[in-house]
Design a protein around this motif. Structure first.
Motif, PDB file in Angstrom:
ATOM      1  N   GLU A 199     -10.843  -3.641  -2.508  1.00 46.61           N
ATOM      2  CA  GLU A 199     -11.077  -2.600  -1.524  1.00 46.61           C
ATOM      3  C   GLU A 199     -10.042  -2.609  -0.414  1.00 46.61           C
ATOM      4  OE1 GLU A 199     -14.664  -1.027   1.446  1.00 46.61           O
ATOM      5  OE2 GLU A 199     -14.997  -2.714   0.079  1.00 46.61           O
ATOM      6  N   ASP A 200      -9.616  -3.812   0.007  1.00 46.50           N
ATOM      7  CA  ASP A 200      -8.637  -3.939   1.083  1.00 46.50           C
ATOM      8  C   ASP A 200      -7.420  -4.738   0.640  1.00 46.50           C
ATOM      9  OD1 ASP A 200     -10.247  -2.603   3.068  1.00 46.50           O
ATOM     10  OD2 ASP A 200     -11.497  -4.410   3.105  1.00 46.50           O
ATOM     11  N   THR A 201      -7.146  -4.759  -0.654  1.00 53.71           N
ATOM     12  CA  THR A 201      -6.031  -5.531  -1.191  1.00 53.71           C
ATOM     13  C   THR A 201      -5.197  -4.673  -2.123  1.00 53.71           C
ATOM     14  OG1 THR A 201      -7.339  -7.573  -1.080  1.00 53.71           O
ATOM     15  CG2 THR A 201      -5.353  -7.610  -2.437  1.00 53.71           C
ATOM     16  N   THR A 202      -3.901  -4.656  -1.913  1.00 52.31           N
ATOM     17  CA  THR A 202      -2.980  -3.924  -2.776  1.00 52.31           C
ATOM     18  C   THR A 202      -1.854  -4.863  -3.205  1.00 52.31           C
ATOM     19  OG1 THR A 202      -1.749  -3.140  -0.840  1.00 52.31           O
ATOM     20  CG2 THR A 202      -3.450  -1.683  -1.728  1.00 52.31           C
TER      21      THR A 202
ATOM     22  N   SER B  55      -9.869  -9.013   7.244  1.00 50.95           N
ATOM     23  CA  SER B  55     -10.832  -8.479   8.205  1.00 50.95           C
ATOM     24  C   SER B  55     -10.078  -7.550   9.140  1.00 50.95           C
ATOM     25  CB  SER B  55     -11.517  -9.614   8.981  1.00 50.95           C
ATOM     26  OG  SER B  55     -10.587 -10.290   9.805  1.00 50.95           O
ATOM     27  N   SER B  56     -10.751  -7.041  10.139  1.00 49.49           N
ATOM     28  CA  SER B  56     -10.076  -6.150  11.078  1.00 49.49           C
ATOM     29  C   SER B  56      -8.999  -6.868  11.880  1.00 49.49           C
ATOM     30  CB  SER B  56     -11.104  -5.533  12.036  1.00 49.49           C
ATOM     31  OG  SER B  56     -11.789  -6.560  12.754  1.00 49.49           O
TER      32      SER B  56
ATOM     33  N   SER C 292       0.817  -1.211   0.000  1.00 44.02           N
ATOM     34  CA  SER C 292       0.000   0.000   0.000  1.00 44.02           C
ATOM     35  C   SER C 292       0.852   1.263   0.000  1.00 44.02           C
ATOM     36  CB  SER C 292      -0.934   0.002   1.208  1.00 44.02           C
ATOM     37  OG  SER C 292      -0.192   0.018   2.419  1.00 44.02           O
TER      38      SER C 292
ATOM     39  N   LYS D  62      -4.178  -1.070  -6.643  1.00 42.86           N
ATOM     40  CA  LYS D  62      -5.188  -1.689  -5.795  1.00 42.86           C
ATOM     41  C   LYS D  62      -5.835  -2.846  -6.538  1.00 42.86           C
ATOM     42  CE  LYS D  62      -7.534   0.368  -2.802  1.00 42.86           C
ATOM     43  NZ  LYS D  62      -8.535   1.112  -2.002  1.00 42.86           N
TER      44      LYS D  62
ATOM     45  N   GLU E   2      -4.779 -10.594   8.467  1.00 40.90           N
ATOM     46  CA  GLU E   2      -3.961 -10.003   7.413  1.00 40.90           C
ATOM     47  C   GLU E   2      -3.228 -11.105   6.662  1.00 40.90           C
ATOM     48  OE1 GLU E   2      -0.356  -6.692   6.852  1.00 40.90           O
ATOM     49  OE2 GLU E   2      -1.290  -7.032   8.816  1.00 40.90           O
TER      50      GLU E   2
ATOM     51  N   ASP F  52      -0.695  -7.715  -0.514  1.00 38.60           N
ATOM     52  CA  ASP F  52      -1.107  -7.591   0.883  1.00 38.60           C
ATOM     53  C   ASP F  52      -2.616  -7.400   0.929  1.00 38.60           C
ATOM     54  OD1 ASP F  52       1.539  -7.248   2.556  1.00 38.60           O
ATOM     55  OD2 ASP F  52       1.793  -6.002   0.779  1.00 38.60           O
ATOM     56  N   SER F  53      -3.267  -8.178   1.785  1.00 40.30           N
ATOM     57  CA  SER F  53      -4.716  -8.113   1.888  1.00 40.30           C
ATOM     58  C   SER F  53      -5.151  -8.077   3.348  1.00 40.30           C
ATOM     59  CB  SER F  53      -5.355  -9.313   1.183  1.00 40.30           C
ATOM     60  OG  SER F  53      -6.761  -9.260   1.251  1.00 40.30           O
ATOM     61  N   GLN F  54      -6.029  -7.146   3.655  1.00 43.10           N
ATOM     62  CA  GLN F  54      -6.632  -7.063   4.989  1.00 43.10           C
ATOM     63  C   GLN F  54      -7.956  -7.800   4.930  1.00 43.10           C
ATOM     64  OE1 GLN F  54      -4.838  -5.366   7.457  1.00 43.10           O
ATOM     65  NE2 GLN F  54      -6.237  -6.301   8.927  1.00 43.10           N
TER      66      GLN F  54
END
Length: 376
Positions: free
Chosen positions: A195-198, A237-238, A166, A192, A241, A233-235
């Motif tokens: 939404e939560d993955t770069t 969930s909260s 990111s 990107k 990772e 890299d992917s999030q």
């Protein structure tokens, strides 16, 4: 005349920027300067000031200021490390003295991936490379680290940590050349993927000239290398990772070898063009329960091949590592983990080197990380 004016303006702007940066540093207190985050001492993020070890951190800005184009060159900045360049394509790196080409007992990690070679219990530095613009920091631990990292960390740990994808969004191109660094270039692009993955991809290559020997002739040690790779890299969930990355490389290393003989002068020298290539792929999942508790699972596959006149070597390594950290009562912290490693090697003899009897082609080894109690 216009070129000189433009060069003067660029130099003036650079000097002003350095002066501004120096003023910002002078305004920091000692606590701020020591509040650098490290992860290699206790396998968790903590302030450098709270680390119970002799740690030195080489930052991205340090590498950029020195102009280092390889990991061994950057390691020259770390006190307590002995870094010697043997020839154009070989280095000797050790901690606590006893520096040599095949120095061991020093663990080298790249984003948590172990670069250990069972051929001589050390690291082929010419094989290990990253895009220097992507290095976030290099953590150097001087002293025993075997409690957490295993037997090869007796003299210290070097952990090379690259930037989160990111932080490397967009494109970057770097290129240059000279008399010794005859030509080098690198390209990287990040974007990107969700939404939560770069993610990012990169490619780099270089050609370096040979050194000059004592007689003023070429030493025959020039080399070239190309390398490429990716990182995602992917999030999830909260609390979860996921990281996924890999590299491929291929290089040609010229060298001068000595062949022993039973007749005078008892040895002959000849030039050899060695070939080295390989790659790796790694995945890491981490789940965070709280600031004092998390688990992680990491696995990687690494292979390399070296074809030289005196010997040919091939090695495949599969490594699995699990770690769990949690608080115990109010004043203790427990870190425990398990590891499994499978390695298979292939050695081919030559007129210079032979094995009798032949070694088995496959080896299996197991390892388990020790539990560690830490007082808060």
């Amino acid at each position: 005349m216009k070129k000189y004016i433009a060069g003067f303006l660029l130099l003036t702007g650079h000097v002003c920027a350095l002066q501004a940066a120096s003023e910002d540093v002078l305004e920091l207190n000692v606590e701020d300067l020591l509040n650098v985050e490290v992860t290699s001492v206790s396998k968790k993020a903590q302030a450098l000031n709270d680390s119970a070890a002799a740690v030195f951190v080489i930052t991205h800005d340090d590498i950029k200021r020195t102009g280092a184009t390889s990991i061994p060159e950057a390691l020259r900045m770390a006190p307590g490390l002995d870094v010697a360049r043997i020839d154009s394509n070989k280095w000797a790196v050790s901690s606590r003295g006893f520096n040599a080409r095949f120095s061991n007992k020093l663990l080298v990690l790249i984003d948590g991936r172990n670069t250990y070679s069972r051929m001589f219990s050390g690291t082929y530095w010419e094989n290990q490379d990253v895009m220097m613009e992507d290095v976030e920091r290099i953590e150097v631990i001087r002293g025993p680290g075997a409690t957490l990292w295993g037997a090869n960390a007796v003299n210290g740990v070097i952990n090379i940590i690259t930037k989160h994808s990111s932080k490397t969004q967009g494109g970057l191109v770097a290129a240059g050349g000279g008399t010794e660094e005859q030509g080098f270039g690198a390209f990287r692009y990040g974007g990107k993927l969700g939404e939560d993955t770069t993610g990012r991809v990169y490619a780099k290559g270089f050609k370096r000239d040979q050194n000059t020997n004592a007689q003023g002739h070429g030493a025959g040690d020039d080399w070239d290398k190309v390398q490429g790779g990716f990182r995602i890299d992917s999030q999830l969930s909260s609390a979860d990772e996921l990281k996924f990355q890999g590299d491929l490389y291929h290089s040609h290393l010229n060298q001068v070898l000595s062949k022993p003989s039973i007749l005078a002068p008892y040895s002959t020298t000849f030039r050899d063009k060695a070939e080295a290539y390989g790659g790796n792929i790694m995945g890491r999942w981490q789940h965070t329960f709280s600031t004092q508790s998390d688990i992680s699972l990491q696995l990687f596959y690494d292979y390399y091949r070296r074809n030289e006149e005196w010997m040919s070597e091939g090695r495949d390594t599969f490594d699995l590592d699990f770690q769990h950290r949690f608080g115990l009562f109010d004043s203790h912290e427990l870190i425990w983990g398990l590891g499994y490693q499978l390695t298979s090697d292939r050695l081919e003899s030559s007129t210079i080197f032979s094995m009798s009897p032949l070694l088995p082609t496959g080896k299996i080894s197991y390892s388990a990380h020790s539990s560690r109690m830490r007082w808060n």
